[in-house]
Design a protein around this motif. Structure first.
Motif, short mmCIF file in Angstrom:
data_model
loop_
_atom_site.label_atom_id
_atom_site.label_comp_id
_atom_site.label_asym_id
_atom_site.label_seq_id
_atom_site.Cartn_x
_atom_site.Cartn_y
_atom_site.Cartn_z
N LEU A 1 47.58 48.29 39.94
CA LEU A 1 48.38 47.46 39.04
C LEU A 1 47.72 46.10 38.79
N PRO A 2 47.31 45.35 39.84
CA PRO A 2 46.57 44.11 39.55
C PRO A 2 45.29 44.37 38.76
N GLY A 3 44.64 45.51 39.00
CA GLY A 3 43.43 45.83 38.25
C GLY A 3 43.72 46.05 36.77
N TRP A 4 44.85 46.72 36.50
CA TRP A 4 45.22 46.95 35.09
C TRP A 4 45.54 45.62 34.41
N LEU A 5 46.27 44.74 35.11
CA LEU A 5 46.57 43.43 34.53
C LEU A 5 45.29 42.62 34.31
N SER A 6 44.37 42.67 35.27
CA SER A 6 43.10 41.95 35.12
C SER A 6 42.28 42.52 33.98
N PHE A 7 42.28 43.84 33.85
CA PHE A 7 41.53 44.48 32.77
C PHE A 7 42.06 44.04 31.40
N ASN A 8 43.38 44.04 31.26
CA ASN A 8 43.96 43.59 29.99
C ASN A 8 43.71 42.10 29.74
#
Length: 870
Positions: free
Chosen positions: A855-862
Motif C-alpha cells: 500500500l505505501p508502495g502504491w501511494l509512492s508510485f502514484n
C-alpha cells in the motif's frame, strides 16, 4: 484401352511411406489418461468418506440381484472376456492385419506390468485412504487386488488393435467387460474406484504404446486415389504428386496434391486429406487457440467428414462471391482414414515460385481484387501466404487453399487477412507497391483499419519465420557496418599519427585530452555508421506508407494474446506458492501468533523500514550525477509495489532506470548505473554468501576450517564454470547474455571509482541492506522463540542470502513461495529451529518486507508518477 489395368500406369506416385507414424492424437490421449489416473488417485486419497458412501450404496443396490443371475453372468463374462479378443485377433489375421494384433499384445503385456506395479505400491507404500478406496477385505483374510490383472490387459489390447473403430466388436466387448465388472462388484471382489482405475490404466497404456512404437501407416497412395476416382465416375490414366511438378509450392499441412490426367477431357487437381496429415500442427493450433483472444478458429480436432464439408462449403462460397477459386466437382472417401476433393485443373504457378520481375502491378492488384471479392461476402481466407496465390499465364490471380477459411467472419479476422496479404506482397514487391495496390482496390480507410493488426502474432507461421530471418540478416549487416567503421577509424588514426609523435608529446594533460578527443571522434563515427546501416523492418515500412495516406490512422497494436508463456508459468508457480503458503498458515497454531513478543515485532518493523534507506544508498552510490536522496528513498518504496506485479529482478531494474532518467540522467547512463549496481550487488551477494558460509562451518569447531557443505558448494560452482567455459555453445550463450545485460557498465564503474565517497556510499548501502534484512529476520525469530534457541548471525545471513537468491530466480512476483520455502527449510535444516517457530517467523518476515509495504508502495508510485519522476 488395353487389357492392362490403368491403375498400373501411375507416374509420380506417392514416395515410399514410413511403415509407422507417431500420431499426436495418441499422445493427447496418453496425457488425458495420466491426468485422469491422477484425479482418481486424488479422490481416493482425499475423499475417503465420499468413496465409502458410494461403495455402500452400490453394495446395497446390487445386493438385491438374484444369486443365480449373478453366478451365470460371472461365468459367461469370465469366458467371453477372453474369447472375444481371441476371435477378433483371428478375424484380423485372416484379413492380413497382423501388425495391429502385435501392437495389442504388446500393450496387454505392458498393461499387466503396470497393474502388478500398482498393486505392489498400493499394498506396501500407498496411504491408508487409497488402500481402503481400492480394495475390499476378503472372507479368508487379506485384501482384493487394487487393479484387476486381466481386465486392464484386455482393455489395453482392445484399444491398441482399434476395436473402438468397429462398432460390432466394440459393443460386444464392452458388454462383456461391464457384465464382468458388475459381477465382481456384487460379489464384493472390487470397488467402483478400482474398476475405474483399471479401465484408465488399460486405456492409457494402450495409447502410450501406440505413440511409442507408432501406428501402422494407412495413408492412401496414388493407386488408392485412382481407384477412388473410378468409383466416382472418372477414368484416370496417371496421377502425379504436385510436389513433383516443377515450380510447385510446398504444400505443408494442407493435404497432398495430385495432378490427374484422364482418358478424355482436361486434367484434374485432386487433394487428399488423411488423418495423419490432418494431425500435423495439432499442438500448435491448440496453443494458438488458447493464447489468442478475439479470434474465432476452427475446431482443433475435426473429423474427416467435417474437414471435407468445410472445404467444400468454402469452395462453393468463394466462387459465389465472384472470386477466382478452383471449382469443386467431386468428393469422396478413400476408406475410413482419408477423403479426396476433386477440382478442375486451373494451372498457374504460385506467387512464391514467380521471379520478382514476373510479379507485375497487374498481379498485385489481382490479388487484392480476390480478397475484396471474398470480404464482400465476409469470407476470411486465414492463410494468404505466397503458396495460396496462383498466377496463370494470362496473369490472372487464383485463390487456393481455402480449407482453413471461415464463413461469416468477424471484422477482426477480415482485417487480419488484409494485414497478412500486405506482409506477403511486401516481402516480394516492397511495402510501397503493396500498400499502393491495396489502397487502389480496397480504399484507404479499409487499409488503415488493419494497422493495429499489423503485428507478428497476427501473421501466419511461415511469414513470422521469414520476418525473423530477415531481422537476423539485418542485424548482421548492422554489426558488419559498425565493425567496418571501427576498423576504418582505427586505420585512419594510425595513418595520421607517425610512430614518433607519441614520444614527442611531453605534456601528459594534452596527451590525455588528445586521447579523449580521439575516442569521442571514434564513437561519433560508430554512431554515424550504425545510423546509416540501420534498416527499417517491413512492418514499420508498411505502417509508414499507410500513414502517408491516412496520417490519423490508428497504429496502436490490438492486444491479441490472451496469455503469454511467461504469464502461464507465473500463474502455475503462483498457484503452487499459494498452496504452499496456505498449508504453512494452516499448520501454524493460533496460540503461537497470540503469544508473540510484540516488542520484537516493532524492532522488525524498524529494520524493514530502514532497508529502503539502504536500497537508496546502494543505488545512488553508482550514480555520479546529483539525484535527490529523499525521492530515491520514495522510489525504493514504490519498488515494493512494482515487484508484486512483476518478478523482483525485473520490476526493480525497470523502475530504477525510469526514475534515474526522469531525474536528469541520460538514458544510456541510467541503464549503465542500474547495471553497475546490479553487477556489484551480485558480486557482493556471492562474496557474502561464501564468507558467512565459511564462518558458519567454523563457528562450532576449534580449527578455522570450512564445513563440508561450503566445500561441496564451491566445488559445484567450479564444475559448472568449467562446463560452461568448455562447451562453445554454452560459453557463447552466457557471454552474449552478460554482454547485453551489462553493456556500458564498465565505463560507468570507472566513473564511480573516481569518486571515493560515491563508491563508499554504494558499498555501504549494499552491506547495510543485507544487514537490515538479516536483523529483521532475527527480530521475527525472537518474536516467536520463547525458548531462547537463537541462531548465530552468520547462519542467519546464509539462510537469508540463499533464500533471496532463490526469490530472484523464481518466476513468481516477489518470489512468492520460493522465498518462504527456502527460508523455512534453512531455519529448520541449518539453524535447527523447531518448525512451529520457523514457520510463523518466516511468515511475519515476509509480511513486513513484502505484503505490508504494498500500500505505501502504491501511494509512492502514484506520487512519483504525478510529479513526473516515473
Amino acid at each position: 484401352m488395353t487389357a492392362e489395368s490403368p491403375i498400373d500406369r501411375v507416374s509420380g506416385d506417392e514416395p515410399l511411406l514410413a511403415a509407422r507414424v507417431h500420431r499426436p492424437s495418441d499422445l493427447l490421449r496418453l496425457l488425458i489418461g495420466i491426468l485422469a489416473i491422477a484425479v482418481v488417485v486424488g479422490i481416493a486419497a482425499f475423499a475417503h468418506a465420499t468413496t465409502s458412501g458410494l461403495e455402500k450404496d452400490i453394495s446395497k443396490g446390487t445386493g438385491q440381484a438374484p444369486d443365480v443371475f449373478v453366478q451365470l453372468a460371472g461365468l459367461a463374462s469370465s469366458i467371453a472376456v477372453l474369447l472375444v479378443p481371441v476371435a477378433f485377433a483371428i478375424e484380423r489375421l485372416i484379413k492380413r492385419d497382423g501388425l495391429r494384433i502385435a501392437d495389442g499384445v504388446l500393450a496387454a503385456v505392458l498393461a499387466h506390468g503396470v497393474t502388478l506395479a500398482t498393486d505392489l505400491w498400493v499394498a506396501r507404500g500407498a496411504p491408508g485412504g487409497i488402500q481402503d478406496a481400492l480394495t475390499q477385505p476378503q472372507a479368508g483374510g487379506g485384501l482384493t487386488d487394487p487393479v484387476h490383472g486381466y481386465l486392464a490387459p484386455v482393455i489395453a489390447y482392445m484399444s491398441a488393435v482399434g476395436m473402438a473403430r468397429r462398432p460390432r466388436w466394440r459393443v460386444a466387448l464392452w458388454v462383456v467387460l461391464l457384465l464382468d465388472a458388475f459381477t465382481m462388484l456384487v460379489a464384493g471382489y472390487t470397488t467402483p474406484l478400482s474398476i475405474i482405475l483399471t479401465i484408465l490404466i488399460g486405456w492409457t497404456v494402450a495409447y502410450g504404446t501406440l505413440y511409442a512404437v507408432g501406428s501402422p501407416n494407412v495413408r492412401p497412395t496414388g493407386q488408392t486415389l485412382l481407384a477412388g476416382l473410378r468409383h466416382v465416375g472418372f477414368r484416370p490414366v496417371t496421377a502425379m504428386r504436385a510436389e513433383d511438378v516443377p515450380d510447385s509450392a510446398e504444400q505443408g499441412d494442407r493435404g497432398r496434391r495430385y495432378l490427374v490426367t484422364l482418358e478424355e477431357g482436361p486434367p484434374l487437381d485432386v487433394t487428399v486429406v488423411d488423418r495423419e496429415q490432418q494431425a500435423q500442427g495439432f499442438f500448435y493450433r491448440v496453443w494458438r487457440r488458447m493464447t489468442l483472444r478475439g479470434i474465432t478458429t476452427r475446431r482443433s480436432i475435426q473429423s474427416l467428414r467435417q474437414a471435407l464439408e468445410q472445404e467444400a462449403l468454402l469452395a462453393y462460397a468463394a466462387i459465389a462471391a465472384g472470386a477466382n477459386a478452383p471449382k469443386l466437382i467431386a468428393t469422396s472417401e478413400l476408406g475410413p482414414d482419408a477423403v479426396m476433393l476433386v477440382y478442375e485443373h486451373l494451372g498457374g504457378r504460385s506467387l512464391d515460385s514467380l521471379a520478382d520481375d514476373e510479379i507485375t502491378d497487374q498481379v498485385v492488384r489481382g490479388a487484392w481484387e480476390q480478397v475484396k471479392a471474398l470480404q464482400s461476402r465476409r469470407i476470411a481466407h486465414r492463410r494468404l501466404t505466397g503458396d495460396a496465390i496462383l498466377v496463370d499465364r494470362s496473369s490472372r490471380v487464383i485463390i487456393t487453399d481455402l480449407r482453413g477459411g471461415e464463413i461469416a467472419a468477424g471484422d477482426l479476422v477480415l482485417r487480419m487477412d488484409i494485414a497478412q496479404l500486405l506482409t506477403t506482397l511486401g516481402l516480394r514487391v516492397g511495402a510501397e507497391r503493396a500498400v499502393a495496390a491495396a489502397v487502389e482496390v480496397l480504399g484507404p480507410d479499409t487499409v488503415a483499419d488493419c494497422l493495429p493488426l499489423l503485428q507478428p502474432i497476427a501473421l501466419s507461421r511461415s511469414t513470422r519465420a521469414t520476418l525473423r530471418r530477415l531481422a537476423r540478416e539485418r542485424a548482421q549487416r548492422e554489426r558488419e557496418a559498425v565493425l567496418a567503421a571501427s576498423e576504418a577509424a582505427r586505420q585512419a588514426r594510425l595513418e595520421g599519427e607517425p610512430d614518433g609523435d607519441r614520444a614527442e608529446k611531453k605534456d601528459e594533460k594534452a596527451e590525455r585530452k588528445a586521447v579523449r578527443a580521439e575516442k569521442q571522434a571514434e564513437k561519433r563515427a560508430l554512431d554515424e555508421a550504425l545510423e546509416e546501416a540501420r534498416e527499417e523492418d517491413l512492418l514499420a515500412q508498411i505502417r509508414r506508407q499507410v500513414l502517408l495516406i491516412r496520417p490519423q490512422a490508428p497504429v496502436e497494436p490490438v492486444r491479441l494474446e490472451r496469455i503469454r508463456p511467461r504469464t502461464l508459468i507465473s500463474l502455475i508457480a503462483g498457484a503452487i506458492a499459494a498452496y504452499f503458503l496456505l498449508s504453512q498458515i494452516a499448520s501454524t497454531p493460533l496460540s503461537t501468533v497470540a503469544d508473540a513478543n510484540w516488542a520484537w515485532v516493532a524492532v522488525a518493523v524498524l529494520f524493514s523500514a530502514l532497508s529502503y534507506v539502504a536500497a537508496a544508498m546502494s543505488l545512488l552510490g553508482f550514480v555520479p550525477e546529483r539525484v535527490s536522496f529523499l525521492r530515491t528513498v520514495v522510489a525504493q518504496v514504490a519498488g515494493s509495489f512494482v515487484k508484486i506485479v512483476a518478478p523482483a529482478a525485473v520490476g526493480g531494474v525497470a523502475l530504477n532506470t525510469r526514475f534515474l532518467q526522469r531525474s536528469g540522467v541520460r538514458p544510456g547512463l541510467a541503464v549503465a548505473s542500474v547495471g553497475a549496481s546490479q553487477l556489484f550487488g551480485l558480486g557482493a551477494h556471492i562474496m557474502l554468501l561464501l564468507a558467512f558460509g565459511y564462518l558458519t562451518g567454523t563457528e562450532k569447531t576449534q580449527d578455522f576450517t570450512p564445513s563440508r557443505t561450503v566445500i561441496a558448494g564451491l566445488l559445484t560452482v567450479a564444475v559448472l564454470v568449467l562446463v560452461v567455459t568448455a562447451i562453445p555453445a554454452m560459453r557463447k550463450f552466457v557471454s552474449t547474455r552478460l554482454r547485453s545485460l551489462f553493456a556500458g557498465v564498465v565505463p560507468r564503474m570507472l566513473d564511480v571509482l573516481q569518486r571515493p565517497m560515491k563508491l563508499l556510499t554504494g558499498i555501504g548501502g549494499m552491506l547495510l541492506l543485507t544487514g537490515t534484512f538479516v536483523l529483521c529476520l532475527d527480530a521475527c525469530i525472537r518474536a516467536f522463540d520463547q525458548g531462547d534457541q537463537q541462531l548465530s548471525y552468520a547462519s542467519l545471513a546464509v539462510v537469508f542470502l540463499a533464500g533471496n537468491a532463490l526469490g530472484s530466480a523464481a518466476p513468481t512476483p516477489g518470489g512468492v513461495g520460493a522465498v518462504e520455502g527456502a527460508l523455512t527449510f534453512g531455519l529448520v535444516g541449518v539453524g535447527g529451529l523447531p518448525l512451529e517457530v520457523a514457520t510463523p517467523a518466516v511468515l511475519l518476515y515476509r509480511l513486513l518486507t513484502l505484503w505490508l509495504p504494498v500500500l505505501p508502495g502504491w501511494l509512492s508510485f502514484n506520487f512519483l508518477t504525478r510529479k513526473g519522476a516515473l
